[in-house]
Design an enzyme around this catalytic site. Sequence first.
Site, PDB file in Angstrom:
ATOM      1  N   ASP A  32      77.629   2.151  89.186  1.00 14.67           N
ATOM      2  CA  ASP A  32      78.355   2.734  88.242  1.00 14.67           C
ATOM      3  C   ASP A  32      78.692   4.408  89.012  1.00 14.67           C
ATOM      4  O   ASP A  32      78.993   4.788  89.751  1.00 14.67           O
ATOM      5  CB  ASP A  32      77.340   2.795  87.214  1.00 14.67           C
ATOM      6  CG  ASP A  32      76.922   3.964  85.815  1.00 14.67           C
ATOM      7  OD1 ASP A  32      78.306   4.015  85.130  1.00 14.67           O
ATOM      8  OD2 ASP A  32      76.630   4.747  85.589  1.00 14.67           O
ATOM      9  N   ASP A  34      78.819   7.639  85.971  1.00 18.15           N
ATOM     10  CA  ASP A  34      78.365   8.835  85.293  1.00 18.15           C
ATOM     11  C   ASP A  34      77.034   8.302  85.771  1.00 18.15           C
ATOM     12  O   ASP A  34      76.710   7.582  84.827  1.00 18.15           O
ATOM     13  CB  ASP A  34      78.448   8.483  83.250  1.00 18.15           C
ATOM     14  CG  ASP A  34      80.703   9.337  83.007  1.00 18.15           C
ATOM     15  OD1 ASP A  34      80.644  10.139  84.044  1.00 18.15           O
ATOM     16  OD2 ASP A  34      80.588   8.626  82.393  1.00 18.15           O
TER      17      ASP A  34
END
EC number: 3.1.3.75
Length: 267
Positions: A32, A34
């Site tokens: 991922d 963020d």
Amino acid sequence: MKRCCEGVGLPCLFKGVGMASSQPPKYLLIFDFDETIINENSDDSIIRAAPGQALPEHIRQTFCEGFYNEYMQRVLTYMGDQGVKMGDFKTVYENIPLSPGMPDLFQFLSKNHEVFEIILISDANMFGIECNLRAAGFYSLFRKIFSNPSSFDKRGYFTLGPYHSHKCLDCPANMCKRKILTEYLAERAQEEVEFERVFYVGDGANDFCPSVTLTSADIAFPRKGYPMHRMTQEMENKQPGAFQATVVPWESATEVTRYLQEVLKKC
């Protein structure tokens, strides 16, 4: 025997019989962005480029759960109206710090690039991710990046779109990471690329959705104390054994590095 890749499992991740022993094992590593690769939510970070580094209340009140992408489209339109330009956004993205230990993890992966195939699945946007990773010097690590399309229009406004449509009831309207991951694995299987194991590094609820499709051979690395971690704990409490992957929580990505180093020692 192959694992199903149609929404409930993943394609075959074992090494074919008769493959040359000199070939290194191949692992798929998914990140991922963020609050995983970077230590902030980049959508919040870019508000630093807005006048007064804040949004007016009438914009903030338009947020609706599950439709964050549409909310950010309105935020970017407002910022364009205020004269915020591409260079302003670029500067913010380039200066978002990586999460603790992430540079060391990326250095390790750079030295072992022949073993890991690395992809990124993020509900941020392509422009911001590319700016940050290029500035940090790690953009070339990733074979593919899946994120929301973004560009600058003729007015110089930063525009954002949804990644795709889907039928998952657990994910935001614009992106289901489970759908992206299962389709990617199916595509790679058709290209006769087989992975021994899958590793998933994330933090959010939308990272939990794809991680439930991992098998007992795979590893989920949820950031400690974040939604993905809490959701894996809740599933284990309510349905012991339902979450099949081994769960390795992390506070610093150095912990991920150590785990992967141990995996390679056993090859």
